[in-house]
Enzyme design. Structure first.
Site, PDB file in Angstrom:
ATOM      1  N   LYS A  78     141.361 -44.350   6.551  1.00 21.13           N
ATOM      2  CA  LYS A  78     140.920 -42.982   6.302  1.00 21.13           C
ATOM      3  C   LYS A  78     141.940 -42.042   6.947  1.00 21.13           C
ATOM      4  O   LYS A  78     142.206 -42.145   8.146  1.00 21.13           O
ATOM      5  CB  LYS A  78     139.522 -42.778   6.893  1.00 21.13           C
ATOM      6  N   ASP A 189     125.447 -35.723   9.025  1.00 22.62           N
ATOM      7  CA  ASP A 189     125.844 -35.449   7.630  1.00 22.62           C
ATOM      8  C   ASP A 189     125.213 -36.514   6.727  1.00 22.62           C
ATOM      9  O   ASP A 189     125.843 -37.051   5.817  1.00 22.62           O
ATOM     10  CB  ASP A 189     127.364 -35.430   7.478  1.00 22.62           C
ATOM     11  N   ASN A 194     126.704 -40.320   1.730  1.00 25.52           N
ATOM     12  CA  ASN A 194     127.262 -41.080   2.845  1.00 25.52           C
ATOM     13  C   ASN A 194     126.517 -42.388   3.105  1.00 25.52           C
ATOM     14  O   ASN A 194     126.579 -42.944   4.201  1.00 25.52           O
ATOM     15  CB  ASN A 194     127.330 -40.212   4.097  1.00 25.52           C
ATOM     16  N   ASP A 206     130.985 -42.318   7.103  1.00 24.75           N
ATOM     17  CA  ASP A 206     131.311 -40.938   7.447  1.00 24.75           C
ATOM     18  C   ASP A 206     130.669 -40.522   8.778  1.00 24.75           C
ATOM     19  O   ASP A 206     129.782 -39.677   8.825  1.00 24.75           O
ATOM     20  CB  ASP A 206     130.828 -40.012   6.304  1.00 24.75           C
TER      21      ASP A 206
HETATM   22  N1  ATP Z   1     134.901 -48.613   4.673  1.00 29.99           N
HETATM   23  C1  ATP Z   1     134.783 -48.195   3.405  1.00 29.99           C
HETATM   24  N2  ATP Z   1     134.736 -49.072   2.376  1.00 29.99           N
HETATM   25  C2  ATP Z   1     134.632 -48.636   1.104  1.00 29.99           C
HETATM   26  N3  ATP Z   1     134.556 -47.348   0.740  1.00 29.99           N
HETATM   27  C3  ATP Z   1     134.587 -46.423   1.712  1.00 29.99           C
HETATM   28  C4  ATP Z   1     134.704 -46.783   3.092  1.00 29.99           C
HETATM   29  N4  ATP Z   1     134.711 -45.651   3.836  1.00 29.99           N
HETATM   30  C5  ATP Z   1     134.612 -44.632   2.965  1.00 29.99           C
HETATM   31  N5  ATP Z   1     134.533 -45.075   1.691  1.00 29.99           N
HETATM   32  C6  ATP Z   1     134.447 -44.242   0.477  1.00 29.99           C
HETATM   33  O1  ATP Z   1     135.142 -43.045   0.654  1.00 29.99           O
HETATM   34  C7  ATP Z   1     134.268 -41.925   0.541  1.00 29.99           C
HETATM   35  C8  ATP Z   1     134.647 -40.854   1.535  1.00 29.99           C
HETATM   36  O2  ATP Z   1     134.539 -41.360   2.844  1.00 29.99           O
HETATM   37  P1  ATP Z   1     133.861 -40.503   3.979  1.00 29.99           P
HETATM   38  O3  ATP Z   1     132.514 -40.109   3.528  1.00 29.99           O
HETATM   39  O4  ATP Z   1     133.989 -41.273   5.245  1.00 29.99           O
HETATM   40  O5  ATP Z   1     134.852 -39.267   4.028  1.00 29.99           O
HETATM   41  P2  ATP Z   1     134.494 -37.708   4.014  1.00 29.99           P
HETATM   42  O6  ATP Z   1     134.660 -37.220   5.381  1.00 29.99           O
HETATM   43  O7  ATP Z   1     133.195 -37.480   3.298  1.00 29.99           O
HETATM   44  O8  ATP Z   1     135.590 -37.055   3.206  1.00 29.99           O
HETATM   45  P3  ATP Z   1     135.403 -35.657   2.497  1.00 29.99           P
HETATM   46  O9  ATP Z   1     134.102 -35.022   2.984  1.00 29.99           O
HETATM   47  O10 ATP Z   1     136.599 -34.908   2.872  1.00 29.99           O
HETATM   48  O11 ATP Z   1     135.314 -36.075   1.069  1.00 29.99           O
HETATM   49  C9  ATP Z   1     132.879 -42.502   0.771  1.00 29.99           C
HETATM   50  O12 ATP Z   1     131.894 -41.747   0.133  1.00 29.99           O
HETATM   51  C10 ATP Z   1     133.001 -43.880   0.165  1.00 29.99           C
HETATM   52  O13 ATP Z   1     132.835 -43.820  -1.226  1.00 29.99           O
HETATM   53 MG    MG Z   2     131.417 -38.419   3.023  1.00 30.02          MG
END
Ligand code: ATP
Ligand code: MG
Length: 256
Positions: A78, A189, A194, A206
């Protein structure tokens, strides 16, 4: 940095070879991979034996999530975008969290603390058996964790699957209880965006903004989370109410 490493970094920077592979549009690529992030990525790739970056799973406002391979196994990296991560937005989730009260925080390093915070929170969830990605490493604005998904595709968000939502609701409730009462954390959140669905389980993702339970705004964040959970599962036909769920997650108040 030894000369051969420096030239490898230079060639990575110049060629952006790995970017051709992942098919990210030029504008997004430039926003995500500024010089500092490329350098951090290069360092992490060496330290954690990352073979290559595969493709972006998600590209959001503040982060881009990539699937990558490390020693032949899928992992996730990430990348918190330095260009768009807004200080004011994330500050309120760091200030007030006693776990980070000793950190010197300013504009230049807040994003690194953010990555460390998500890492720390994931560790805590794992410790209490809550399904979530296994954190592997953090470095500057990067977080490396286990990949949740199959060979074919990353796990979908629960909003995009057809399952028995009552079963998933019960699981989520139990995990929220554990998270609040044992890990002493509030997600802050929590929503159908999430929660990933993988092999019959809802995985919490997240965790950057998750705060310690005694953060001054923890009650407010918890109530917002509970409202989101009830709204989503009600829309799927699960019978649940805000008051009942809040009480369950909070547990019994300590005796006077
Ligand atoms: N470990 C993981 N394995 C598979 N998919 C993941 C993983 N971590 C995150 N994702 C995917 O990536 C997406 C975004 O990740 P995350 O929710 O952590 O970021 P975010 O902070 O919401 O980013 P933003 O709000 O800027 O879009 C998740 O909704 C999921 O679909
Ligand atoms: Mg997210």
């Amino acid at each position: 940095m030894p000369e051969n490493e420096l030239s490898a970094l230079e060639s990575l920077l110049k060629s952006r070879e790995f970017l051709y592979h992942i098919n990210l549009d030029r504008k997004t690529a430039d926003l995500v991979f500024d010089g500092r992030t490329l350098k951090a990525l290069y360092e992490l790739m060496g330290r954690k034996s990352i073979d290559y970056i595969d493709f972006p799973i998600s590209s959001g406002k503040e982060s881009v999530v990539f699937k990558a391979f490390s020693k032949g196994k899928p992992v996730v990296i990430k990348v918190y975008k330095l260009s768009t991560l807004r200080f004011a937005n994330i500050w309120k989730y760091i200030e007030g969290d006693y776990r980070f009260s000793r950190e010197r925080i300013d504009r230049s390093n807040i994003v690194n603390i953010w990555a460390k915070k998500e890492f720390t929170n994931l560790k805590l969830l794992k410790k209490y058996g809550i399904p979530c990605p296994q954190p592997i490493a953090f470095h500057k604005n990067l977080l490396m964790m286990s990949y949740v998904g199959t060979k074919i595709a990353p796990a979908p968000m629960i909003k995009n699957v057809k399952v028995d939502f009552k079963v998933i609701y019960d699981q989520v409730v139990e995990n929220l209880e554990t998270m609040y009462q044992k890990a002493k954390l509030v997600h802050a959140d929590m929503s159908e965006y999430n929660l990933l669905y993988h092999r019959g389980k809802a995985y919490f993702v997240d965790l950057g903004q998750a705060v310690a339970r005694d953060h001054p705004a923890a009650d407010y964040f918890l109530e917002r989370d509970i409202r989101n959970v009830v709204r989503f599962f009600s829309s799927k036909g699960v019978k649940c109410t805000y008051e009942e769920l809040l009480e369950r997650v909070r547990g019994k108040p300590p005796a006077e």
